[in-house]
Design a protein around this motif. Structure first.
Motif, mmCIF file in Angstrom:
data_model
loop_
_atom_site.group_PDB
_atom_site.id
_atom_site.type_symbol
_atom_site.label_atom_id
_atom_site.label_comp_id
_atom_site.label_asym_id
_atom_site.label_seq_id
_atom_site.Cartn_x
_atom_site.Cartn_y
_atom_site.Cartn_z
ATOM 1 N N GLY A 134 89.543 29.777 30.262
ATOM 2 C CA GLY A 134 89.773 30.084 28.852
ATOM 3 C C GLY A 134 89.147 31.377 28.375
ATOM 4 N N THR A 135 88.382 31.267 27.279
ATOM 5 C CA THR A 135 87.785 32.459 26.668
ATOM 6 C C THR A 135 86.424 32.782 27.293
ATOM 7 N N LEU A 188 83.869 34.665 32.305
ATOM 8 C CA LEU A 188 82.722 35.334 32.933
ATOM 9 C C LEU A 188 81.483 34.464 32.883
ATOM 10 N N PHE A 246 101.417 34.967 46.292
ATOM 11 C CA PHE A 246 101.352 33.762 47.127
ATOM 12 C C PHE A 246 102.629 32.959 46.921
HETATM 13 C C1 FAD Z 1 90.961 40.026 25.477
HETATM 14 C C2 FAD Z 1 90.110 39.079 26.282
HETATM 15 C C3 FAD Z 1 88.747 39.018 26.028
HETATM 16 C C4 FAD Z 1 87.956 38.164 26.795
HETATM 17 N N1 FAD Z 1 86.612 38.138 26.557
HETATM 18 C C5 FAD Z 1 85.828 37.355 27.323
HETATM 19 C C6 FAD Z 1 84.412 37.333 27.121
HETATM 20 O O1 FAD Z 1 83.879 38.037 26.253
HETATM 21 N N2 FAD Z 1 83.652 36.524 27.910
HETATM 22 C C7 FAD Z 1 84.200 35.737 28.877
HETATM 23 O O2 FAD Z 1 83.458 35.040 29.577
HETATM 24 N N3 FAD Z 1 85.539 35.720 29.093
HETATM 25 C C8 FAD Z 1 86.363 36.496 28.324
HETATM 26 N N4 FAD Z 1 87.709 36.477 28.517
HETATM 27 C C9 FAD Z 1 88.278 35.448 29.389
HETATM 28 C C10 FAD Z 1 88.318 35.810 30.878
HETATM 29 O O3 FAD Z 1 88.918 37.073 31.048
HETATM 30 C C11 FAD Z 1 89.114 34.714 31.593
HETATM 31 O O4 FAD Z 1 88.504 33.474 31.366
HETATM 32 C C12 FAD Z 1 89.157 34.981 33.105
HETATM 33 O O5 FAD Z 1 89.807 36.200 33.382
HETATM 34 C C13 FAD Z 1 89.891 33.864 33.825
HETATM 35 O O6 FAD Z 1 89.760 34.133 35.176
HETATM 36 P P1 FAD Z 1 90.784 33.555 36.248
HETATM 37 O O7 FAD Z 1 90.393 34.166 37.553
HETATM 38 O O8 FAD Z 1 90.858 32.073 36.138
HETATM 39 O O9 FAD Z 1 92.219 34.102 35.784
HETATM 40 P P2 FAD Z 1 92.731 35.595 35.784
HETATM 41 O O10 FAD Z 1 91.654 36.539 35.395
HETATM 42 O O11 FAD Z 1 93.989 35.572 34.986
HETATM 43 O O12 FAD Z 1 93.063 35.888 37.312
HETATM 44 C C14 FAD Z 1 94.099 35.194 37.996
HETATM 45 C C15 FAD Z 1 94.636 36.112 39.084
HETATM 46 O O13 FAD Z 1 95.535 35.369 39.935
HETATM 47 C C16 FAD Z 1 96.641 36.186 40.229
HETATM 48 N N5 FAD Z 1 97.788 35.306 40.595
HETATM 49 C C17 FAD Z 1 98.405 34.352 39.850
HETATM 50 N N6 FAD Z 1 99.387 33.761 40.556
HETATM 51 C C18 FAD Z 1 99.399 34.359 41.781
HETATM 52 C C19 FAD Z 1 100.196 34.190 42.969
HETATM 53 N N7 FAD Z 1 101.179 33.274 43.064
HETATM 54 N N8 FAD Z 1 99.932 34.988 44.059
HETATM 55 C C20 FAD Z 1 98.918 35.912 44.000
HETATM 56 N N9 FAD Z 1 98.121 36.108 42.912
HETATM 57 C C21 FAD Z 1 98.370 35.342 41.814
HETATM 58 C C22 FAD Z 1 96.876 36.960 38.934
HETATM 59 O O14 FAD Z 1 97.643 38.116 39.195
HETATM 60 C C23 FAD Z 1 95.444 37.284 38.513
HETATM 61 O O15 FAD Z 1 94.993 38.469 39.132
HETATM 62 C C24 FAD Z 1 88.541 37.327 27.792
HETATM 63 C C25 FAD Z 1 89.917 37.407 28.019
HETATM 64 C C26 FAD Z 1 90.704 38.266 27.278
HETATM 65 C C27 FAD Z 1 92.196 38.341 27.559
#
Ligand code: FAD
Length: 273
Positions: free
Chosen positions: A252-253, A256, A104
């Motif tokens: 954050g952590t 899900l 984006f």
């Molecule tokens: C090792 C690990 C273990 C975890 N364990 C757990 C757990 O047990 N339970 C739990 O609930 N959570 C857990 N989490 C946390 C969870 O994965 C995150 O909270 C969640 O992924 C956040 O979701 P999000 O959609 O906000 O961000 P993200 O998952 O980071 O998704 C953001 C998306 O936006 C895209 N993006 C960014 N900028 C742009 C742009 N300009 N144009 C197009 N696309 C873009 C990125 O490529 C990405 O695909 C864990 C995380 C990790 C790393």
């Protein structure tokens, strides 16, 4: 917290029906104590009613684990097969002509009176959910995301029929099928390096060795960045000036367990507008 968790479970069950895939697995966590002290502290806490409902003192016996300090079992727990869920949901969105794979470009967004225009798209509302890359977003400059890198290993291991999640001293082992385990994780704060490193692999390996007493093989190593905030506050908000612009971030952590609840909150804000 239970309100948020229950809302998420309900949403995931609805998504499973819609997408015709099963990705939510409700399994207890067998919490292995790492010291006599931790065992005693937990028994002390169980005196309180709200903990007692969640905890089973006599945990399931599992073969080939190190439980020399004892264990309890945490109920109402589970895990989600994220790859399966995200693939199925992406396919659903593509089939409904609602998905585009591209970076984006913020400077190509045209903000008109009642509509957002972006390349060939027109939209009444826009919700930014960029994870840790949010800091590039010029529309929400006051909210700060702290990247926190975390790794997960996939292990080939004979689980001897165990489906329970194992946890000890901050390390989780999730049996994803009869012969496979996901093991994690690490927490590297203020770190957005997407490369896997030997040191994190070894850190998880050492933790796994404190849980499993039999052989396993590491077959995959993945890393990702958690979008955290200073006070662990989720960013689910409307733009101050553009009333049809929103942000969902800072999960954050707990992405899900929290995302469905806060996504619903944003959708209610949109309906209200
Ligand atoms: C090792 C690990 C273990 C975890 N364990 C757990 C757990 O047990 N339970 C739990 O609930 N959570 C857990 N989490 C946390 C969870 O994965 C995150 O909270 C969640 O992924 C956040 O979701 P999000 O959609 O906000 O961000 P993200 O998952 O980071 O998704 C953001 C998306 O936006 C895209 N993006 C960014 N900028 C742009 C742009 N300009 N144009 C197009 N696309 C873009 C990125 O490529 C990405 O695909 C864990 C995380 C990790 C790393």
């Amino acid at each position: 917290m239970f309100e948020i968790q229950n809302f998420s479970i309900g949403t995931f069950r609805q998504m499973e029906k819609l997408l015709k895939v099963e990705f939510l697995h409700e399994e207890n966590i067998v919490h292995l104590f790492h010291s006599e002290n931790e065992n005693a502290e937990t028994l002390d806490r169980i005196k309180y009613e709200k903990f007692r409902e969640q905890i089973e003192l006599n945990s399931t016996q599992i073969e080939n684990i190190k439980d020399e300090y004892g264990a309890t079992e945490i109920k109402n727990s589970g895990w989600i097969n994220c790859e399966l869920m995200l693939d199925a949901y992406r396919d659903y969105l593509i089939a409904n002509n609602s998905f585009s794979i591209d970076d984006f470009k913020y400077d190509e967004l045209e903000i008109k009176k009642d509509v957002f225009c972006y390349q060939n798209f027109e939209a009444l509302n826009i919700i930014f959910c960029e994870g840790y890359q949010k800091n590039k977003n010029p529309f929400f400059e006051n909210e700060n995301i702290i990247p926190c890198k975390g790794d997960v290993l996939t292990l080939k291991h004979d689980n001897n029929g165990n489906k329970n999640i194992l946890k000890r001293n901050g390390c989780f082992l999730i049996p994803t099928n009869k012969k496979s385990i996901k093991a994690g994780s690490t927490y590297l704060w203020n770190n957005d390096d997407e490369q896997v490193t030997e040191s994190e692999r070894n850190e998880i390996k050492n933790k796994v060795n404190n849980i499993l007493s039999d052989e396993y093989e590491i077959i995959n190593h993945q890393t990702a960045i958690r979008p955290t905030t200073k006070n662990r506050e989720v960013i689910a908000k409307q733009h101050q000036q553009y009333k049809n612009m929103f942000m969902l971030n800072g999960l954050g952590t707990k992405g899900l367990s929290q995302a469905p609840y806060y996504a619903n909150y944003i959708s209610e804000l949109i309906e209200r507008e």
